[in-house]
Design a protein around this motif. Structure first.
Motif, PDB file in Angstrom:
ATOM      1  N   SER A 155     -27.171  20.369   7.307  1.00 50.13           N
ATOM      2  CA  SER A 155     -27.185  19.413   8.411  1.00 50.13           C
ATOM      3  C   SER A 155     -27.624  20.092   9.702  1.00 50.13           C
ATOM      4  N   LEU A 156     -28.365  19.343  10.546  1.00 52.46           N
ATOM      5  CA  LEU A 156     -28.871  19.861  11.805  1.00 52.46           C
ATOM      6  C   LEU A 156     -28.225  19.188  12.997  1.00 52.46           C
ATOM      7  N   ARG A 157     -27.751  17.955  12.816  1.00 54.21           N
ATOM      8  CA  ARG A 157     -27.139  17.214  13.897  1.00 54.21           C
ATOM      9  C   ARG A 157     -25.649  17.046  13.637  1.00 54.21           C
ATOM     10  N   GLU A 158     -24.904  16.815  14.715  1.00 57.52           N
ATOM     11  CA  GLU A 158     -23.457  16.661  14.607  1.00 57.52           C
ATOM     12  C   GLU A 158     -23.062  15.566  13.631  1.00 57.52           C
ATOM     13  N   ASP A 159     -23.808  14.449  13.613  1.00 59.43           N
ATOM     14  CA  ASP A 159     -23.424  13.324  12.754  1.00 59.43           C
ATOM     15  C   ASP A 159     -24.204  13.282  11.449  1.00 59.43           C
ATOM     16  N   ASP A 160     -24.833  14.400  11.072  1.00 59.41           N
ATOM     17  CA  ASP A 160     -25.459  14.495   9.743  1.00 59.41           C
ATOM     18  C   ASP A 160     -24.360  14.668   8.709  1.00 59.41           C
ATOM     19  N   GLY A 161     -23.989  13.593   8.079  1.00 56.64           N
ATOM     20  CA  GLY A 161     -22.926  13.711   7.093  1.00 56.64           C
ATOM     21  C   GLY A 161     -22.356  12.375   6.691  1.00 56.64           C
ATOM     22  N   PHE A 162     -21.144  12.426   6.171  1.00 55.05           N
ATOM     23  CA  PHE A 162     -20.543  11.265   5.538  1.00 55.05           C
ATOM     24  C   PHE A 162     -19.073  11.147   5.949  1.00 55.05           C
ATOM     25  N   ILE A 163     -18.559   9.944   5.861  1.00 49.92           N
ATOM     26  CA  ILE A 163     -17.145   9.687   6.063  1.00 49.92           C
ATOM     27  C   ILE A 163     -16.551   9.310   4.713  1.00 49.92           C
ATOM     28  N   VAL A 164     -15.453   9.990   4.338  1.00 54.36           N
ATOM     29  CA  VAL A 164     -14.816   9.719   3.053  1.00 54.36           C
ATOM     30  C   VAL A 164     -13.351   9.358   3.276  1.00 54.36           C
ATOM     31  N   THR A 165     -12.849   8.508   2.405  1.00 56.61           N
ATOM     32  CA  THR A 165     -11.440   8.114   2.471  1.00 56.61           C
ATOM     33  C   THR A 165     -11.077   7.337   1.211  1.00 56.61           C
ATOM     34  N   PHE A 166      -9.786   7.265   0.931  1.00 56.97           N
ATOM     35  CA  PHE A 166      -9.306   6.398  -0.140  1.00 56.97           C
ATOM     36  C   PHE A 166      -9.166   4.982   0.387  1.00 56.97           C
ATOM     37  N   ILE A 167      -9.386   4.007  -0.501  1.00 55.86           N
ATOM     38  CA  ILE A 167      -9.105   2.621  -0.170  1.00 55.86           C
ATOM     39  C   ILE A 167      -8.006   2.108  -1.098  1.00 55.86           C
ATOM     40  N   HIS A 168      -7.245   1.143  -0.597  1.00 51.29           N
ATOM     41  CA  HIS A 168      -6.210   0.485  -1.385  1.00 51.29           C
ATOM     42  C   HIS A 168      -6.529  -1.000  -1.405  1.00 51.29           C
ATOM     43  N   VAL A 195      -4.189   4.567  -5.249  1.00 50.22           N
ATOM     44  CA  VAL A 195      -3.712   5.694  -4.450  1.00 50.22           C
ATOM     45  C   VAL A 195      -2.947   5.114  -3.267  1.00 50.22           C
ATOM     46  N   PRO A 196      -1.648   5.378  -3.153  1.00 51.12           N
ATOM     47  CA  PRO A 196      -0.881   4.817  -2.042  1.00 51.12           C
ATOM     48  C   PRO A 196      -1.409   5.295  -0.689  1.00 51.12           C
ATOM     49  N   ALA A 225       0.810  -1.224   0.000  1.00 53.73           N
ATOM     50  CA  ALA A 225       0.000   0.000   0.000  1.00 53.73           C
ATOM     51  C   ALA A 225       0.836   1.264   0.000  1.00 53.73           C
ATOM     52  N   LEU A 226       2.112   1.167   0.410  1.00 53.44           N
ATOM     53  CA  LEU A 226       2.984   2.342   0.461  1.00 53.44           C
ATOM     54  C   LEU A 226       3.813   2.532  -0.810  1.00 53.44           C
ATOM     55  N   ALA A 227       3.687   1.639  -1.768  1.00 46.91           N
ATOM     56  CA  ALA A 227       4.452   1.770  -3.008  1.00 46.91           C
ATOM     57  C   ALA A 227       4.052   3.045  -3.743  1.00 46.91           C
ATOM     58  N   PRO A 228       5.014   3.839  -4.201  1.00 48.09           N
ATOM     59  CA  PRO A 228       4.688   5.108  -4.867  1.00 48.09           C
ATOM     60  C   PRO A 228       4.105   4.896  -6.256  1.00 48.09           C
ATOM     61  N   VAL A 229       3.519   5.967  -6.793  1.00 50.97           N
ATOM     62  CA  VAL A 229       3.084   6.001  -8.188  1.00 50.97           C
ATOM     63  C   VAL A 229       3.951   7.027  -8.907  1.00 50.97           C
ATOM     64  N   PHE A 230       4.003   6.930 -10.231  1.00 49.67           N
ATOM     65  CA  PHE A 230       5.021   7.684 -10.968  1.00 49.67           C
ATOM     66  C   PHE A 230       4.478   8.608 -12.051  1.00 49.67           C
TER      67      PHE A 230
END
Length: 447
Positions: free
Chosen positions: A392-405, A436-437, A14-19
């Motif tokens: 949004s009206l509540r603290e947890d009104d929303g989404f979690i985003v991230t890259f996956i490998h 995406v590393p 997962a840590l291998a770079p891209v070029f």
């Protein structure tokens, strides 16, 4: 860019770079992007263009590369660019590596590889060993940003931006002298406070906590001394941890209150808030730390600082290893009920990877409830970033985003989860044209 390979574990899997640098529009989407979601997710991380020396180590080394996903009208596009630092430009002109890894002898480069934030209309790529680099929204490097010459040298990789005042707060450190520097910039990006003060010993202060009236910095007992041979830092738990309480309006070193607490180490702060003289800080907590990589315990803890009695309580929230915790940034520095972390949850038959997580957890800090989404075999994820839902009206009104490998795949993915129900798995997976590393920190900027 000429590809190369390495058997260094910090440059494989997962840590291998891209070029290469890419632009891709109208990306395939599995599921559906939530209605009204509109903004830019940018994430920074090390990605050396030229093969490093043998002392290369994550997360200390590698020129920064920004990976960005642009979401608008239910569609997505992707870009990635190296942060074109002065040193990288020199290496490109020479056609080879000129600068050495952090644990090698000089010369060393400003890698601009740790974080990227948006403040006062600027995108800033941050590295605590140098000044910020400014980029535009299309990831073109505009150059060093030194606050019109006011910035005194380097800047922290983890400043905090108050969601109400839009002020930026930062604490820099010097491993040679032990000097700390408190810095504040107003909502226009103008530095209006610079306060130097002395740490009890030279130590890394990688991240800080923000409350409504204070900045909190932990000086942990990983003590640096470059005058002796061998590793430049040793773990000295008998010193304890010194806590610096810095008033947001501090003007001089004597305004800083120092409190002695139990020995621990931390990289990051998830959030903090204060109630009178009581300050709570939630951190991924290490029982020790060594630059040589010896075994250590990692847990989620709550540090309770009593400013009036100058006592520090250490409470364990969870003993399962986690890192890269985030909250809804609208609650930064105030009481937040929910936090989200990258969770170590190794699956049978797999070798865990540094800098990547097998699951994401959501903690309810009021009830103690923990909810986990475990990703499939071979899939690892990075820092979970909260994106507020429109209106949004509540603290947890929303989404979690991230890259996956995904192990063994040449393409990549960007996942969107319901922040209230992460256990249900992705609402959408944006398929990326390249892997995406694993990297470091990122941010979401609404458009």
């Amino acid at each position: 860019m000429e590809p190369w390979t390495s058997d260094n574990p910090f440059l494989t899997r997962a840590l291998a770079p891209v070029f290469d640098e890419r632009d891709a529009a109208d990306l395939a989407i599995e599921g559906r992007i939530p209605s009204g979601m509109r903004g830019i997710f940018m994430r920074n991380g090390p990605n050396p263009q030229f093969k490093p020396d043998d002392h290369y180590a994550y997360p200390f080394d590698g020129t920064g590369m920004i990976h960005a996903v642009y979401i608008e009208d239910g569609r997505a596009r992707y870009q990635n660019r190296w942060v074109l630092t002065t040193e990288l430009a020199e290496e490109r002109a020479a056609g080879q590596r000129l600068y050495h890894s952090t644990l090698s002898a000089p010369p060393h480069a400003n890698l601009a590889n740790t974080n990227i934030i948006h403040h006062a209309g600027r995108y800033l790529a941050l590295f605590e060993g140098g000044a910020p680099y400014e980029l535009d929204r299309d990831l073109n490097t505009l150059g060093v940003f030194d606050y019109d010459g006011v910035l005194p040298g380097v800047m922290s990789a983890h400043p905090k931006v108050d969601p109400v005042s839009a002020e930026l707060f930062s604490v820099q450190y010097d491993l040679e002298t032990g000097e700390l520097l408190y810095l504040r910039a107003d909502k226009t990006g103008r530095i209006d406070r610079i306060v130097p003060f002395q740490s009890p010993w030279p130590a890394m202060v990688h991240d800080i906590a923000l409350t409504q009236h204070h900045i909190v910095a932990f000086v942990c007992p990983l003590v640096f001394d470059f005058s002796r041979p061998g590793p430049p830092a040793t773990w000295q738990p008998e010193r304890g941890t010194m806590v610096a309480l810095i008033p947001r309006d501090a003007q001089a070193a004597q305004d800083v209150q120092w409190i002695n607490g139990p020995a621990f180490f931390h990289w990051h702060v998830i959030n903090a808030h204060e109630e009178g003289d009581r300050i709570e800080v939630v951190v991924p907590w290490y029982d020790s730390f060594s630059l040589t990589g010896s075994a250590r315990k990692l847990e989620l803890h709550r540090m309770i600082i009593h400013a009036d009695t100058e006592l520090v309580e250490d409470q364990t929230i969870d003993d399962q290893a986690c890192e890269f915790g985030r909250i809804n940034d609208a609650y930064l520095g105030r009481k937040a009920r929910y936090c989200y972390v990258g969770l170590r949850a190794p699956r049978s038959g797999e070798t865990p990877q540094v800098g990547a997580f097998e699951a994401i957890a959501r903690y309810d800090m009021d009830t103690g409830q923990k909810v986990v989404h475990q990703f499939p075999h071979g899939v690892t994820v990075g820092e979970p970033v909260f994106v507020a839902a429109p209106e949004s009206l509540r603290e947890d009104d929303g989404f979690i985003v991230t890259f996956i490998h995904e192990e063994g795949r040449s393409d990549g993915g960007f996942v969107i989860l319901d922040a209230r129900h992460i256990e249900r798995g992705p609402m959408a997976v944006v398929r990326l044209p390249r892997r995406v590393p694993a990297g470091l920190h990122g941010s979401w900027t609404p458009m």
